[in-house]
Enzyme design. Structure first.
Site, PDB file in Angstrom:
ATOM      1  N   ASN A  93      30.376   6.839  20.224  1.00 21.55           N
ATOM      2  CA  ASN A  93      29.849   6.604  21.571  1.00 21.55           C
ATOM      3  C   ASN A  93      30.687   7.405  22.561  1.00 21.55           C
ATOM      4  OD1 ASN A  93      28.961   5.613  24.002  1.00 21.55           O
ATOM      5  ND2 ASN A  93      29.741   3.524  23.696  1.00 21.55           N
ATOM      6  N   LYS A 102      30.163   7.814  25.615  1.00 23.85           N
ATOM      7  CA  LYS A 102      30.110   7.196  26.952  1.00 23.85           C
ATOM      8  C   LYS A 102      29.817   8.249  28.030  1.00 23.85           C
ATOM      9  CE  LYS A 102      33.201   3.669  25.295  1.00 23.85           C
ATOM     10  NZ  LYS A 102      34.023   2.516  25.592  1.00 23.85           N
ATOM     11  N   HIS A 116      25.468  -2.556  24.983  1.00 19.54           N
ATOM     12  CA  HIS A 116      26.910  -2.296  24.996  1.00 19.54           C
ATOM     13  C   HIS A 116      27.575  -3.193  26.033  1.00 19.54           C
ATOM     14  CE1 HIS A 116      30.757  -0.304  25.463  1.00 19.54           C
ATOM     15  NE2 HIS A 116      30.548   0.210  24.270  1.00 19.54           N
ATOM     16  N   GLU A 173      29.830  -2.728  28.120  1.00 20.37           N
ATOM     17  CA  GLU A 173      30.015  -2.150  29.464  1.00 20.37           C
ATOM     18  C   GLU A 173      28.747  -2.343  30.301  1.00 20.37           C
ATOM     19  OE1 GLU A 173      31.427   1.679  28.137  1.00 20.37           O
ATOM     20  OE2 GLU A 173      33.306   0.723  27.527  1.00 20.37           O
ATOM     21  N   GLU A 198      31.502  -5.832  18.622  1.00 21.69           N
ATOM     22  CA  GLU A 198      32.522  -5.173  19.429  1.00 21.69           C
ATOM     23  C   GLU A 198      33.188  -6.193  20.351  1.00 21.69           C
ATOM     24  OE1 GLU A 198      31.804  -0.755  19.809  1.00 21.69           O
ATOM     25  OE2 GLU A 198      30.537  -1.623  21.355  1.00 21.69           O
ATOM     26  N   GLY A 209      38.339   0.002  24.266  1.00 25.58           N
ATOM     27  CA  GLY A 209      39.049   0.900  25.181  1.00 25.58           C
ATOM     28  C   GLY A 209      40.421   0.388  25.577  1.00 25.58           C
ATOM     29  N   SER A 268      38.574   0.070  19.612  1.00 21.54           N
ATOM     30  CA  SER A 268      39.825   0.787  19.357  1.00 21.54           C
ATOM     31  C   SER A 268      40.017   1.208  17.901  1.00 21.54           C
ATOM     32  CB  SER A 268      41.022  -0.034  19.849  1.00 21.54           C
ATOM     33  OG  SER A 268      40.913  -0.243  21.253  1.00 21.54           O
TER      34      SER A 268
HETATM   35  C1  PEP Z   1      32.867   1.374  22.373  1.00 20.61           C
HETATM   36  O1  PEP Z   1      32.806   1.554  23.576  1.00 20.61           O
HETATM   37  O2  PEP Z   1      31.816   1.186  21.748  1.00 20.61           O
HETATM   38  C2  PEP Z   1      34.184   1.359  21.750  1.00 20.61           C
HETATM   39  C3  PEP Z   1      34.294   0.781  20.583  1.00 20.61           C
HETATM   40  O3  PEP Z   1      35.208   1.962  22.438  1.00 20.61           O
HETATM   41  P1  PEP Z   1      36.716   2.240  21.907  1.00 20.61           P
HETATM   42  O4  PEP Z   1      36.603   2.738  20.487  1.00 20.61           O
HETATM   43  O5  PEP Z   1      37.250   3.261  22.832  1.00 20.61           O
HETATM   44  O6  PEP Z   1      37.426   0.927  21.976  1.00 20.61           O
END
Ligand code: PEP
Length: 254
Positions: free
Chosen positions: A10, A12, A96, A98, A166, A172, A212
């Site tokens: 992703n 983003k 997601h 976010e 997630e 993040g 992460s």
């Molecule tokens: C994501 O936004 O789907 C995600 C898993 O981000 P990160 O790997 O940066 O934590």
């Protein structure tokens, strides 16, 4: 039926055209396990989707990061599922965290989007996950079950759905769920699917972990019985994404 390992990237809201081309070049040159072993899907921002699709190696696929909840029309700023289908974009990420947090997307709205996108022929990476506060209050599974139920209430065919677990506190933040924490939720989620959807959907639906994931932690996470791959944010913009794709080998040798 074995669940094929799935690695999503992703990207983003990141990148210039030049940076995106550089990432694609790195992916195109990489030696990775074959398509029988791993399915790789990268998700650039909308504006770069056609370019990425046209230059990306044919064994990797693209996903949009969102789409509108119904047929297009007077919805300024939105992109419809039909448009993605028209451009032969096979996948879309929906729900997601976010978007749930910053754009107030509710469970029901996400469920409607998933159902509509699937009905148009898109494949969906549907994201679920709890906040730190929810985890600390012991409601992780209630939250994840409610998010999944809103999808299950609207969807009857799960063959084109991948669930991305997630945990919001791991996205993040550099704070990754431990392999045991990830496995626990994936196992619970699979049991929830068995009880509330069907044994077949529980056995065949891929549940991937996001939060992460990086080149250092991917093998241990990917080795968990119910972790069928990853959705990767930050690290998907870096060459270590290749190592994360290669983590699929842990399942092959398991
Ligand atoms: C994501 O936004 O789907 C995600 C898993 O981000 P990160 O790997 O940066 O934590």
């Amino acid at each position: 039926m074995a669940r094929k390992f799935f690695v999503g990237g992703n990207w983003k809201c990141n990148g210039t055209a030049e940076e995106v081309k550089k990432i694609v070049n790195t992916l195109n040159e990489a030696q990775v396990p074959s398509q029988d072993v791993v399915e790789v899907v990268v998700s650039p921002p909308y504006v770069f989707l056609p370019m990425v699709k046209s230059i990306l190696r044919p064994d990797f696929y693209v996903a949009a990061q969102n789409c509108w909840v119904k047929k297009g029309g007077a919805f300024t700023g939105e992109v419809s599922a039909e448009m993605l289908v028209n451009l032969e974009i096979p996948w879309v990420i929906l729900g997601h965290s976010e978007r749930r947090a910053l754009l107030n997307e509710t469970n029901e709205f996400v469920g409607d989007k998933v159902a509509y996108a699937l009905a148009q022929g898109l494949k969906v990476i549907a994201c679920v996950g709890e906040t730190l506060e929810q985890r600390e209050s012991g409601s992780t599974m209630d939250v994840v079950a409610a998010q999944t139920k809103a999808i299950a209430d609207r969807v009857s065919n799960w063959s084109n759905v991948v669930i991305a677990y997630e945990p919001v506190w791991a996205i993040g933040t550099g704070k990754v769920a431990s392999p045991a924490q990830a496995q626990e939720v994936h196992d619970e989620l699979r049991k929830w699917l068995a009880k509330n959807v069907s044994a077949d959907v529980a056995a065949t639906t891929r549940i991937i972990y996001g939060g992460s994931v990086n080149g250092g932690n991917c093998k241990e996470l990917g080795g968990q019985a119910d972790v069928d791959g990853f959705l990767v944010g930050g690290a998907s913009l870096k060459p270590e994404f290749i190592d994360i794709i290669k983590a699929a080998e842990v399942k092959k040798s398991a």
